[in-house]
Design an enzyme around this catalytic site. Sequence first.
Site, PDB file in Angstrom:
ATOM      1  N   GLU A   1      40.176  38.222  36.509  1.00  0.00           N
ATOM      2  CA  GLU A   1      40.245  38.546  37.939  1.00  0.00           C
ATOM      3  C   GLU A   1      41.415  39.468  38.268  1.00  0.00           C
ATOM      4  O   GLU A   1      42.338  39.104  39.001  1.00  0.00           O
ATOM      5  CB  GLU A   1      40.305  37.268  38.770  1.00  0.00           C
ATOM      6  CG  GLU A   1      39.025  36.468  38.663  1.00  0.00           C
ATOM      7  CD  GLU A   1      38.911  35.359  39.696  1.00  0.00           C
ATOM      8  OE1 GLU A   1      39.948  34.883  40.193  1.00  0.00           O
ATOM      9  OE2 GLU A   1      37.777  34.973  40.017  1.00  0.00           O
TER      10      GLU A   1
ATOM     11  N   GLU B   1      31.566  33.148  36.508  1.00  0.00           N
ATOM     12  CA  GLU B   1      32.074  31.837  36.921  1.00  0.00           C
ATOM     13  C   GLU B   1      31.318  31.366  38.154  1.00  0.00           C
ATOM     14  O   GLU B   1      30.894  32.177  38.983  1.00  0.00           O
ATOM     15  CB  GLU B   1      33.558  31.912  37.306  1.00  0.00           C
ATOM     16  CG  GLU B   1      34.510  32.174  36.179  1.00  0.00           C
ATOM     17  CD  GLU B   1      35.966  32.199  36.666  1.00  0.00           C
ATOM     18  OE1 GLU B   1      36.259  31.603  37.736  1.00  0.00           O
ATOM     19  OE2 GLU B   1      36.791  32.839  35.995  1.00  0.00           O
TER      20      GLU B   1
END
Length: 675
Positions: A156, A315
């Site tokens: 991320e 995710e």
Amino acid sequence: MEKKILFPCVGGFVHGGDYNPDQWLDRLDILEEDVKLMKKAGVNCVTLGVFSWAAYEPEEGDFHFEWMEQIIENLFQNGIYTILSTPSGARPAWLDAKYLEAMRVDNKGLRNRHGGRHNHCMTSPRFRDKVAVIDRKLAEHLGRHPGVIMYHISNELGGECYCPQCVQKFQKYLAEKYDYDIDRLNMEWWTSFWSHHYNTFGEIEPPFANGETTIMGLNMEWKRFTTFNMNDFLQYEIEVLHSVTPQIPVTTNFMSLFGGLDYRKMAPGLDVVSWDNYPPFHNDGETFGETMLGSAFNHAVMRSLKRDTPFMMMESTPSLVNWHSINKLKRPGVHKLSCLQAVACGSDSVQYFQWRKGRGSYEQFHGAVVDHLGTDDTRVFREVAQVGELLQKIAPVAGTVVKSRAALLFDWDNRWAIWDVKALGQKTKKYEETCRDIWKVFLRLGVDMDVVGSDEDLSRYDVVVAPMLYLLQPETAGNLKAFVNRGGQLLATYFTGYVNDAQLCYLGGFPGDGLWELFGVISEEIDALYPSDRNGILLEDGSRWEVMDCAEILRVQDAKVLGTYTDDFYQGSAALTCKNHGKGNAYYVAARTEASQMSALFEKMLADAGIPVKKLPEGVEYHVRSGEEGNYEFYLNCTTEPVELSGVNGYDMVTDAPVSEKLTLPEYGAAVIRL
Ligand code: GLA
Ligand code: ZN
């Protein structure tokens, strides 16, 4: 069209998620149990090593990869593949203690202390060296293992660094962008305003919070630079890995509408786009169906970054997260539905954060497949295992893609410009919401629009909607004209074409760059409404759209007026227009209305473009994935009541039964129809 199965060895969908064995190295019994449970859950792939730097290199230069190799090998022996992450998302304490410059500096010039994650300086040569060393060793020791099918770069990516090295790099970036011509920069940034003229590139500081924040050009370039620098770092990591193991594809996990990085600039350097999906299910501000639609929009944004290949949902949570304001459990059945939605929208994976809950620290209560209870005998585990089974059943769908003939234009540059502009109502600009709301209305009509940049090639589309395209890229006006001239149906709204890509206003009429000719209208003024203010648009058929937030006053040049304002001093003036260009039409909506009120207009555009519309009961989503063998239709019941659909024919891969005409879906039920 040829299918591109992401991972032929997996033979269909990837099912798995983040696995952190480094938190359990003293519990071999648990590591053994994990593999057994993974098999029970139908897990065929895990993501390893996302935060393993300290375990790989406990002290500088002292490397240990054996433990991870054993884990990868053991999983592989059990039919479970590995997505191997580089550990650059968080640094070990020894590194920060020794190399201060690895730590990021904030927008007041204060150096971070050690801790947390995602907080490195993207420029620091020393930090880059350290990353290159660990990445190269990782590739050498683990990357050649047959179980490793993909690299996952860092985690991320995000944030900005204002350290002296980043400032210097920014100045160099600007000098190169402006061909070392400071006069051109001054002109484009309009620095004669407030006496903010620069004599040299060396005088330019990034927009420190306690410094220069009032030059729109500077603010924008800083954001563009941050993307450039983060991407440079990403590519740097990729190059190191490729120098050892060039055959392994790479991804990094994006965060849908994250505003800090222009993902459209980063996607071309990746083999696969992946992203992390955490919708606020069952919140008290919207219906469940709305939340699902919001998530579908995010999937569309991510999927459209690489339009002809599947993406990955890297995710998602099997149950709940620990960072929403209220961490509510997904209700029974919702897990399967939301996983199928990802697939319906073009994902070739269903992956979770996380496989097993850790005992301590920040994420100890974040949902996981295996809870602290430690067994497979839980509701969450059972639901995950059901998803595992289902993904096997629908494996032939993997490799197909969502193909759309309609697109919504959505730009990071435009987002940034709208966030920054001092105009309209500061709290009611709502660019993203406006785009999302319009996109949702199309999905309700059964049309799964792509979401593409305003400078992208539009030749594959017949309907294009461009809400609030305030900033025009150099190619945009030309693309839009070409699109309408070849018969496309285009809709633009208020606040279109005010500034160029340097954020200088167009002179001679908005929408600028000649676009006003395409629409046949010029926007002369824009009015901002207080939250309690309302106006209306009266249409030719007598219906009325409610107007809120902003309304433009138009000078109609040569367009047909389809609707006029109902109130205020501009009552009776044009609010909705259309200019004809052969088969093509250029619609202009001058004021903000509820997107749903425009549904009939959207239907007309779709009909004129020959795109079929599907009328679905409230709360039912429809998506199609196509491959060389034909289409797969997905029906998702995003309500707590059973629904009945008519006109559905084919074979339901979920229930393993033919469907003719009538399809009944239970609450949160879904069908995958092979035609
Ligand atoms: C992000 C991160 C993960 C984890 C999850 C929790 O997506 O990538 O490491 O922190 O959030 O939801
Ligand atoms: Zn820095």
